[in-house]
Structures are given as C-alpha cells and as structure tokens.
Scaffold this motif. Structure first.
Motif, PDB file in Angstrom:
ATOM      1  N   THR A   1       0.429  -1.792   0.545  1.00  0.00           N
ATOM      2  CA  THR A   1       0.112  -0.115   0.340  1.00  0.00           C
ATOM      3  C   THR A   1       0.794   0.904   0.220  1.00  0.00           C
ATOM      4  O   THR A   1       0.158   2.155   0.458  1.00  0.00           O
ATOM      5  CB  THR A   1      -0.449   0.043   0.849  1.00  0.00           C
ATOM      6  OG1 THR A   1       0.403   0.074   2.525  1.00  0.00           O
ATOM      7  CG2 THR A   1      -1.829  -1.103   1.470  1.00  0.00           C
TER       8      THR A   1
ATOM      9  N   ASN B   1       0.629   2.913   3.531  1.00  0.00           N
ATOM     10  CA  ASN B   1      -0.796   3.772   3.821  1.00  0.00           C
ATOM     11  C   ASN B   1      -1.451   2.612   4.943  1.00  0.00           C
ATOM     12  O   ASN B   1      -1.659   3.626   6.058  1.00  0.00           O
ATOM     13  CB  ASN B   1      -1.681   3.911   2.909  1.00  0.00           C
ATOM     14  CG  ASN B   1      -1.763   4.992   1.791  1.00  0.00           C
ATOM     15  OD1 ASN B   1      -1.299   6.367   1.931  1.00  0.00           O
ATOM     16  ND2 ASN B   1      -0.886   4.696   0.774  1.00  0.00           N
TER      17      ASN B   1
ATOM     18  N   ARG C   1      -3.190   2.944  10.243  1.00  0.00           N
ATOM     19  CA  ARG C   1      -3.063   3.999   9.331  1.00  0.00           C
ATOM     20  C   ARG C   1      -3.469   5.094   9.981  1.00  0.00           C
ATOM     21  O   ARG C   1      -3.673   6.146  10.802  1.00  0.00           O
ATOM     22  CB  ARG C   1      -4.920   3.543   8.887  1.00  0.00           C
ATOM     23  CG  ARG C   1      -5.461   4.472   7.368  1.00  0.00           C
ATOM     24  CD  ARG C   1      -6.965   4.152   7.149  1.00  0.00           C
ATOM     25  NE  ARG C   1      -7.537   4.874   8.499  1.00  0.00           N
ATOM     26  CZ  ARG C   1      -8.936   4.785   8.274  1.00  0.00           C
ATOM     27  NH1 ARG C   1      -9.270   3.896   7.700  1.00  0.00           N
ATOM     28  NH2 ARG C   1     -10.182   4.673   9.322  1.00  0.00           N
TER      29      ARG C   1
ATOM     30  N   ARG D   1      -3.376   8.028   8.329  1.00  0.00           N
ATOM     31  CA  ARG D   1      -4.418   8.760   6.918  1.00  0.00           C
ATOM     32  C   ARG D   1      -5.775   8.585   6.415  1.00  0.00           C
ATOM     33  O   ARG D   1      -5.412   6.879   6.586  1.00  0.00           O
ATOM     34  CB  ARG D   1      -4.061   9.980   5.953  1.00  0.00           C
ATOM     35  CG  ARG D   1      -2.160   9.395   5.226  1.00  0.00           C
ATOM     36  CD  ARG D   1      -1.944  10.209   4.301  1.00  0.00           C
ATOM     37  NE  ARG D   1      -1.325   9.173   3.356  1.00  0.00           N
ATOM     38  CZ  ARG D   1      -0.058   8.629   3.488  1.00  0.00           C
ATOM     39  NH1 ARG D   1       0.095   8.775   4.777  1.00  0.00           N
ATOM     40  NH2 ARG D   1       0.497   8.105   2.923  1.00  0.00           N
TER      41      ARG D   1
ATOM     42  N   ILE E   1      -7.680   7.091   3.694  1.00  0.00           N
ATOM     43  CA  ILE E   1      -7.376   6.599   2.679  1.00  0.00           C
ATOM     44  C   ILE E   1      -9.023   6.721   1.725  1.00  0.00           C
ATOM     45  O   ILE E   1      -9.577   6.197   2.032  1.00  0.00           O
ATOM     46  CB  ILE E   1      -6.385   5.200   2.445  1.00  0.00           C
ATOM     47  CG1 ILE E   1      -5.434   5.363   3.335  1.00  0.00           C
ATOM     48  CG2 ILE E   1      -6.893   5.070   1.107  1.00  0.00           C
ATOM     49  CD1 ILE E   1      -5.076   4.333   3.664  1.00  0.00           C
TER      50      ILE E   1
ATOM     51  N   LEU F   1      -8.263   4.729  -3.838  1.00  0.00           N
ATOM     52  CA  LEU F   1      -6.778   4.382  -3.759  1.00  0.00           C
ATOM     53  C   LEU F   1      -7.081   2.905  -3.378  1.00  0.00           C
ATOM     54  O   LEU F   1      -6.087   2.760  -3.574  1.00  0.00           O
ATOM     55  CB  LEU F   1      -6.147   5.483  -2.536  1.00  0.00           C
ATOM     56  CG  LEU F   1      -5.139   5.009  -2.472  1.00  0.00           C
ATOM     57  CD1 LEU F   1      -4.019   4.773  -4.056  1.00  0.00           C
ATOM     58  CD2 LEU F   1      -4.119   5.411  -1.599  1.00  0.00           C
TER      59      LEU F   1
END
Length: 318
Positions: free
Chosen positions: A275, A278, A292, A294, A296, A300
C-alpha cells in the motif's frame, strides 16, 4: 451474544432476487454494457424492462437474475427515487472501455466479486454462511435449518421455508460446480465463475460440503488490502485495527476469505509495501494491529486491487 449486522434491529433480510439462478459468465458485462452505452446512467426500465429479454437473449426470470447479480456484485447501483441505474467505479474498472478484466478471466475479479457478495450483509445466506456458520463441514439441510433458525430468532417477517431452501441451493451452486450429466450438460456444470475460487468443496457423501480454510494462493495482496480498507470503513473510525478483528469479526477479510489467523498475519506484515506505506503493521507491547496514519480515499483502495491484475500471468512467466 451474537454480533454483526444480521443481529441489528434495523436489518432487512434478502433471501431472493436471483430467481434460483447463480451468477453466470457474461452476465455482469452484459448489464454493464447497456448502462455504459447510455452514458453511464439510464432509466431502469430501459435496461431491464420488457425489451430486455431480446437484449440479453434470456428469459424473463434470467433478466431479473442479471439485474440482481449486477447490483449485489457492486457493478451497478439503482436509485429508487429517480428510477435510474448507474455504473459504479468498480464496474467501470472491470468492464469499461479500458477495463481490467471484461471477460472475468483473472482471479482478482472473482475475489473482488466474492468480497462484494459475502462481506456485506445484503445477501443474508452468503453473509451468514461465511461469517457465522460455526462448522467446517455441512450438509445442505444444515444451512437451511440454520437460516430458518436465524429468521425465527430475529423475528423476520414473511420468510418462507421454500424461499430459504432455494436461496441455500443457489448459494451452494455459486461456489460448487455441478457435475455434468446427460440432462444438464457442461453449461450448467460451469455456470458460476466463483466456483473456481475453491472456497467450498463437495464431499463424497450426498449433499455434504466443506469450507476450505487456509492460505489462498490466487488471492493477491492488493485485493486483500482493498478488502481490509472496505471492512475498516464499516467497522470503526479508529486509526488502528487489531489482528483479532481482521481475522475473526463478521465481514472481515479473515472470515470472508476463509483465512487462518496466521495467513492473515502474514499478509498484514506485507501491507506497508503493498500500500506504499498507507498501512503499517505494528506489534508494539505485544499488541498486534494495523495502523493507518491518514484517511484513504475509496479510489486508492481500488488502485490497491488493480495491482493484482495479471499477477498470475506474471508469476507463470517468471
């Protein structure tokens, strides 16, 4: 106490719609093409109305089945308010002019469609069988009685025994190819592409079956990451998600893909690379979880899945 969307008071069961026909090759593409040919959105009656029998080259009941499968597979979405149907982002990426797999030849497509059917509670039998059924082996009648018991416990109205029986039969035919006979021929034996995933196998005895748990070699890490994000978005708004939830919660990748906890952990350990950072795997203070940093975007997530297409061919070439 049982948990998950099937046990919420607001849940409405769906045990029909397919007209007893499992998904067949070509159906999703046919439905998508009609809507795409109208600019990506059309009136429902212009796609599945009276002239749909000639357009799709099937009977009236099969037209209804095509409509059903296109929606529950996440390829088309209908609006009751405007009486229109439009193509989804997933439908565009799979079956559009530059589609990744218009003829459903790549395992990644089949895994994505399976995820749409079994990870969300829309199709009651599918969700219950993959996420709540307590055993590994089962007989047809056990699934029927299990769904009937669920309906009774939840006090769902108007759930007929014949409806449950037909839904369970369609569920089994979705994942277990029928053996060809002089009456049915090879077309019926190969009617549903999801049987290629090998998630359920027939046992030697009549009407006996087994869920095939364990590692899935044809399931790519990109589709797994897509599924993880989809599950995460429905499960919690927190920035972390535990291995326990990913492996065992109803609607989780572990449940829906029939993966053991070790299989899930192995895939999670590779998430950062898959990823582009990510997601990252953490085992701080003995707590195994995915982090995580941020939000997503759904676009994406679909890009994660796209990386798997053609992967089987690349492996063979290597």
């Amino acid at each position: 106490m049982a948990r998950g969307p099937l046990y919420q008071d607001s849940y409405t069961p769906q045990l029909s719609g397919h007209e007893t026909f499992p998904l067949r090759y070509g159906w999703l593409k046919k439905a998508y093409d009609v809507v795409a040919g109208a600019g990506g959105e059309a009136e429902i009656r212009n796609v599945f109305g009276d002239d749909a029998i000639a357009r799709f080259g099937v009977g009236k009941n099969m037209v209804a089945a095509i409509r059903h499968w296109a929606q529950v597979a996440g390829i088309l979405v209908e609006s009751a308010a405007t009486k229109t149907v439009r193509a989804t982002a997933l439908g565009d990426r799979l079956f559009g002019a530059q589609g990744l797999d218009p003829y459903m030849e790549d395992p990644a497509t089949l895994w994505l469609i399976h995820w749409q059917l079994a990870a969300q509670p829309t199709k009651t039998t599918w969700f219950w069988a993959f996420n709540h059924y307590p055993g590994v082996t089962f007989e047809r009648e056990q699934l029927v009685k299990g769904v009937e018991r669920l309906a009774k416990d939840r006090q769902w109205a108007r759930v007929a025994a014949a409806t449950v029986k037909n839904d369970v039969a369609c569920f089994i035919r979705t994942y277990v190819a029928q053996q060809p006979s002089t009456r049915s021929g090879n077309d019926d034996a190969l009617e549903c592409p999801l049987s290629e995933l090998g998630l359920i196998r027939a046992l030697g005895k009549r009407d006996g079956f087994r869920f095939v748990r364990g590692a899935k070699s044809s399931l790519g890490d990109g589709v797994f990451a897509y599924a993880l994000l989809d599950f995460w978005s429905r499960h919690t708004t927190a920035a972390t998600l535990s291995l326990e939830a990913i492996a065992h919660e109803p609607g989780s990748p572990g449940r829906v893909f029939l993966l053991d906890e070790n299989d899930v952990a192995d895939r999670l350990a590779e998430l950062a690379e898959v990823t582009d950072g990510n997601f990252r795997w953490s085992e701080t203070a003995g707590l195994k979880q995915v982090v995580r940093d941020r939000e997503i975007a759904p676009e994406l997530a679909l890009a994660f899945a796209e990386a798997d297409f053609g992967a089987s061919g690349r492996k063979e070439a290597a």
